[in-house]
Design a protein around this motif. Structure first.
Motif, PDB file in Angstrom:
ATOM      1  N   PHE A   1       0.846  -1.195   0.000  1.00  0.00           N
ATOM      2  CA  PHE A   1       0.000   0.000   0.000  1.00  0.00           C
ATOM      3  C   PHE A   1       0.882   1.245   0.000  1.00  0.00           C
ATOM      4  O   PHE A   1       1.837   1.342   0.772  1.00  0.00           O
TER       5      PHE A   1
ATOM      6  N   TRP B   1       0.623   5.776  -1.058  1.00  0.00           N
ATOM      7  CA  TRP B   1      -0.074   6.954  -1.586  1.00  0.00           C
ATOM      8  C   TRP B   1       0.952   8.032  -1.895  1.00  0.00           C
ATOM      9  O   TRP B   1       1.963   8.174  -1.199  1.00  0.00           O
TER      10      TRP B   1
ATOM     11  N   LYS C   1      -1.343   5.114  -5.233  1.00  0.00           N
ATOM     12  CA  LYS C   1      -2.619   5.805  -5.386  1.00  0.00           C
ATOM     13  C   LYS C   1      -2.400   7.254  -4.975  1.00  0.00           C
ATOM     14  O   LYS C   1      -1.450   7.576  -4.243  1.00  0.00           O
TER      15      LYS C   1
ATOM     16  N   GLU D   1     -10.480   1.162   0.741  1.00  0.00           N
ATOM     17  CA  GLU D   1      -9.085   0.913   1.104  1.00  0.00           C
ATOM     18  C   GLU D   1      -9.003  -0.343   1.975  1.00  0.00           C
ATOM     19  O   GLU D   1      -9.994  -0.744   2.587  1.00  0.00           O
ATOM     20  N   GLU D   2      -7.809  -0.944   2.036  1.00  0.00           N
ATOM     21  CA  GLU D   2      -7.615  -2.140   2.851  1.00  0.00           C
ATOM     22  C   GLU D   2      -6.347  -2.102   3.698  1.00  0.00           C
ATOM     23  O   GLU D   2      -6.020  -3.080   4.368  1.00  0.00           O
ATOM     24  N   HIS D   3      -5.649  -0.973   3.687  1.00  0.00           N
ATOM     25  CA  HIS D   3      -4.399  -0.874   4.422  1.00  0.00           C
ATOM     26  C   HIS D   3      -4.550  -1.122   5.909  1.00  0.00           C
ATOM     27  O   HIS D   3      -3.605  -1.555   6.573  1.00  0.00           O
TER      28      HIS D   3
END
Length: 269
Positions: free
Chosen positions: A105, A107, A125, A235-237
């Protein structure tokens, strides 16, 4: 007339390419937290070809404030094309018995860094990242400095939702620096197909080890840290939320990227 450019858009001159031709030179300030997540959650994000680390759940959270440029360095005179911030998580793993990390993950707040990351296998992302800065002026109230008691914070949000927050209170110089993000990064470069009937047959799906050279680093400082990962729609972080937080670190790092090692082609599950 042929079109030129390392990345799209390609033109007759190549000047409009979002990502310039390598080499890519980087320098930046990093805030790092060594921590442990739920071991099952850490295992669940490992790509095929990587095995779980014996220290189950070992992770790191990294905030970075970068400046980068290509070979000619022209971006340094146009800082909007050079500067960006990012936040990412790494999970420790093994590759044929070698300690490595992988980034599930991440950003970033600039489009060129987003696409450059995809080229390297980072699943970037867009997000909004903010970090406390220091300017090397001791005794100035707005500059925390790097001495004992200096306090730093960082946040990441995406699509108007909070992703992460961390703090660091400096206690002094670090003998070893951060450890959980020290091993080499191994990621998956994945580019899907759009052709009907082949959506599950990606154009590129390969395990790669990131390579860098001409590395330089300041002495890290370390201290007590906090880290929060927040659930957010889409989201899945947060599955990697800390169950134990270790030390926090601040350092400055520089290096160059112009190569990549393909470990192996992998089959899509």
């Amino acid at each position: 007339m042929s079109l030129k450019g390392y990345s799209i858009p390609r033109t007759s001159t190549g000047r409009a390419s979002l990502v310039p031709h390598p080499p890519w030179h980087y320098v930046g300030d990093l805030l790092v937290v060594d921590y442990w997540a739920d071991p099952d959650a850490a295992r669940s994000v490992l790509p095929e070809g990587l095995d779980p680390h014996p220290d189950a759940g070992r992770c790191a959270a990294v905030f970075a404030d970068w400046q980068s440029c290509s070979g000619e360095g022209e971006e340094l005179l146009d800082p909007v094309r050079a500067q960006y911030r990012e936040f990412f998580l790494v999970v420790n793993a093994l590759l044929d018995g070698e300690e490595v990390t992988t980034c599930p993950f991440i950003w970033v707040d600039q489009d060129f860094a987003l696409v450059r990351g995809w080229i390297q296998g980072f699943p970037k992302k867009l997000g909004s990242i903010w970090m406390t800065r220091t300017f090397g002026l001791g005794g100035v109230a707005a500059d925390p400095g790097l001495g004992e008691g200096a306090r730093y914070g960082a946040t990441c949000s995406a699509r108007g939702r909070m992703i992460s927050r961390m703090t660091l209170t400096v206690e002094g110089p670090s003998e070893e620096g951060p450890r959980h993000n020290a091993p080499p990064i191994v990621n998956v470069r994945h580019f899907p197909r759009l052709a009907r009937g082949r959506h599950d047959d990606p154009q590129v799906h390969e395990l790669v080890k990131l390579l860098s050279r001409d590395r330089a680093s300041s002495t890290a400082v370390e201290g007590e840290a906090t880290l929060e990962l927040y659930p957010a729609e889409g989201e899945e972080h947060h599955i990697l939320a800390p169950v134990k937080v270790g030390r926090g670190y601040r350092m400055t790092l520089g290096y160059t990227v112009d190569d990549l090692e393909t470990v192996k082609e992998i089959q899509q599950r």
